[in-house]
Design a protein around this motif. Structure first.
Motif, mmCIF file in Angstrom:
data_model
loop_
_atom_site.group_PDB
_atom_site.id
_atom_site.type_symbol
_atom_site.label_atom_id
_atom_site.label_comp_id
_atom_site.label_asym_id
_atom_site.label_seq_id
_atom_site.Cartn_x
_atom_site.Cartn_y
_atom_site.Cartn_z
ATOM 1 N N ALA A 155 -9.081 8.271 -4.452
ATOM 2 C CA ALA A 155 -8.755 8.731 -3.328
ATOM 3 C C ALA A 155 -7.987 7.867 -3.044
ATOM 4 O O ALA A 155 -8.293 7.086 -2.611
ATOM 5 C CB ALA A 155 -9.722 10.053 -2.645
ATOM 6 N N TRP A 156 -6.860 8.652 -1.025
ATOM 7 C CA TRP A 156 -6.086 7.899 -1.127
ATOM 8 C C TRP A 156 -6.937 8.637 0.699
ATOM 9 O O TRP A 156 -6.747 7.502 1.837
ATOM 10 C CB TRP A 156 -4.941 8.773 -0.480
ATOM 11 N N ARG A 157 -7.692 8.330 0.596
ATOM 12 C CA ARG A 157 -8.924 8.136 1.603
ATOM 13 C C ARG A 157 -10.951 7.336 1.409
ATOM 14 O O ARG A 157 -11.055 7.674 0.146
ATOM 15 C CB ARG A 157 -9.151 9.653 2.409
ATOM 16 N N GLY A 158 -11.200 6.713 2.228
ATOM 17 C CA GLY A 158 -12.056 6.238 2.107
ATOM 18 C C GLY A 158 -12.127 4.609 2.239
ATOM 19 O O GLY A 158 -10.976 4.662 3.402
ATOM 20 N N VAL A 159 -13.162 3.879 1.711
ATOM 21 C CA VAL A 159 -13.432 2.235 2.145
ATOM 22 C C VAL A 159 -12.111 1.527 1.674
ATOM 23 O O VAL A 159 -12.407 1.688 0.183
ATOM 24 C CB VAL A 159 -14.920 2.226 2.745
ATOM 25 N N LYS A 160 -11.125 0.559 1.822
ATOM 26 C CA LYS A 160 -10.246 0.412 1.316
ATOM 27 C C LYS A 160 -10.459 -1.156 1.343
ATOM 28 O O LYS A 160 -10.973 -1.466 2.154
ATOM 29 C CB LYS A 160 -8.915 0.802 1.566
ATOM 30 N N SER A 161 -10.773 -2.510 0.016
ATOM 31 C CA SER A 161 -10.632 -3.749 -0.141
ATOM 32 C C SER A 161 -9.002 -4.252 0.125
ATOM 33 O O SER A 161 -7.936 -3.033 0.199
ATOM 34 C CB SER A 161 -11.797 -3.874 -1.121
ATOM 35 N N HIS A 162 -9.030 -5.011 0.615
ATOM 36 C CA HIS A 162 -7.415 -5.205 1.240
ATOM 37 C C HIS A 162 -6.876 -5.312 -0.776
ATOM 38 O O HIS A 162 -5.546 -5.477 -1.124
ATOM 39 C CB HIS A 162 -7.049 -6.661 1.495
ATOM 40 N N LEU A 163 -7.733 -5.653 -2.063
ATOM 41 C CA LEU A 163 -6.993 -5.669 -2.698
ATOM 42 C C LEU A 163 -6.633 -4.253 -3.452
ATOM 43 O O LEU A 163 -5.673 -4.396 -4.161
ATOM 44 C CB LEU A 163 -8.331 -6.250 -3.788
ATOM 45 N N TRP A 164 -7.544 -3.003 -3.247
ATOM 46 C CA TRP A 164 -7.052 -2.036 -3.506
ATOM 47 C C TRP A 164 -5.655 -1.969 -3.125
ATOM 48 O O TRP A 164 -4.756 -1.284 -3.321
ATOM 49 C CB TRP A 164 -7.728 -1.385 -3.121
ATOM 50 N N ILE A 165 -5.596 -1.862 -1.390
ATOM 51 C CA ILE A 165 -3.885 -1.860 -0.730
ATOM 52 C C ILE A 165 -3.420 -2.690 -1.690
ATOM 53 O O ILE A 165 -1.844 -2.345 -1.861
ATOM 54 C CB ILE A 165 -3.921 -2.465 1.174
#
Length: 373
Positions: A155-165
């Motif tokens: 999903a495009w909402r949530g806690v994201k790591s810099h790797l995910w970005i």
């Protein structure tokens, strides 16, 4: 973290309100504000509240050194975040919550009210304290902004790591996973820990994953409808709106127009509201809603331009606590500014919507126990 891109537009506008009402506590850990950017520093662009971003610094150095560096080079280096965690569980604030930091590229910066760096250490005991504070700050920040606490989901909402970005938006960074792995923390462990958070003692860092708790239904939550309308400056009253509305017409006001009067009413409980005008500053609180009474029934002065709105909802005794969530748009910006809550629990301008000096052209309000924006 290292990188990042510059979003200089709007750097000065509204900077005087940059740090209004910021909380001094996060997840029971005291925040060190010695290296916080001043009112004239950092971006004045507010964020959409969709992601919380987890970083690692990429260098083995004390967190305080990173905070000092970001404070000193925020402009020349084009990189800073809201918080840096380290030095045995300490939290240093640099940027302002709810305003764009320069941490992971334009999309991430625009959608992350909080970005957090984890300073790197070789000391396992120090890491344990850092990790607990880091995880709890990620978890509590997501809760605060109504963002899911799951990590790196599709999903495009949530806690994201810099790797995910990097993998889904832009960039070449892979933090914080490489550093976490050096202390035995896997991606799965990190995701679980952020989702649930730790006890204040932090003794359960390696606890067994718990089943997802069943949601608890509010004991006595009532539907609250809020009706409101705006008056075009030197014009006429526009059609009232009920609740936040939906679609292109789900707001009070007229795009690209200035307004001078506002009324707001609720069907249960009570609400008080006031407006800020370019000509007069903050005007007195209004407790009624009668568009024919321009003294006590509406907020504003005819012919004077509204650029800010503030309100506070009082829940009837015995009912589930609810508050006013609201957001606005100005004639000089595309897209809504960040959402506000009447008790200041949502960052940005905390308990008021708008931007000093910019005519407010659209307003949305919702009364609830959580934000729908």
């Amino acid at each position: 973290m290292k990188l990042k891109n510059k979003l200089i537009a709007g750097l000065v506008a509204g900077a005087a309100a940059f740090f209004v009402g910021l909380n001094q506590q996060v997840s029971a850990a005291t925040v060190n504000n010695d290296y916080t950017l001043s009112a004239s520093e950092g971006s004045s662009l507010r964020t959409s509240n969709n992601v919380i971003i987890a970083h690692a610094t990429g260098t083995y150095a004390p967190a305080i050194n990173n905070a000092i560096f970001e404070k000193r080079t925020w402009y020349s280096n084009g990189a800073y975040v809201q918080y840096i965690v380290g030095d045995g569980g300490k939290i240093y604030r640099v940027g302002a919550e709810g305003y764009q930091a320069w941490g992971a590229g334009s999309w991430a910066n625009a959608n992350a009210p909080v970005q957090i760096e984890l300073a790197q250490t070789y000391d396992n005991a120090e890491f344990h304290k850092d990790y607990v504070a880091y995880v709890n700050l990620l978890h509590s920040s997501a809760i605060k902004y109504g963002i899911p606490t799951d990590v790196d989901s599709s999903a495009w909402r949530g806690v994201k790591s810099h790797l995910w970005i990097t993998n889904h938006v832009w960039g070449d960074h892979t933090d914080p996973y490489g550093y976490l792995a050096t202390h035995g923390i896997t991606k799965a462990q990190f995701a679980h820990d952020v989702q649930y958070g730790f006890s204040s003692s932090g003794n359960d860092v390696n606890h067994t994953p718990k089943p997802t708790p069943k949601p608890v239904k509010p004991a006595n939550k009532k539907q609250v409808d809020v009706t409101y309308a705006m008056h075009q400056r030197n014009g006429h009253w526009l059609s009232p709106v009920k609740n936040a509305g939906s679609g292109a017409n789900g707001f009070a006001g007229m795009p690209y127009s200035a307004h001078d009067l506002l009324y707001v009413k609720v069907n249960r409980g009570s609400i008080k509201y006031r407006v800020h005008t370019i000509e007069d500053g903050w005007l007195p609180w209004i407790h009624k809603a009668n568009k024919n009474d321009t003294v006590n029934g509406v907020a504003g002065i005819k012919g004077h331009t509204i650029d800010g709105v503030q309100m506070y909802y009082t829940t009837p005794k015995g009912e589930t606590y609810q508050q006013a969530y609201y957001r606005s748009q100005s004639t000089q910006r595309a897209g809504y500014l960040g959402a506000c809550a009447d008790n200041g629990s949502v960052a940005g301008f905390d308990s008021w919507a708008g931007m000093y000096g910019e005519p407010l052209d659209r307003l949305q309000i919702s009364i609830n126990d959580h934000s729908n924006f």
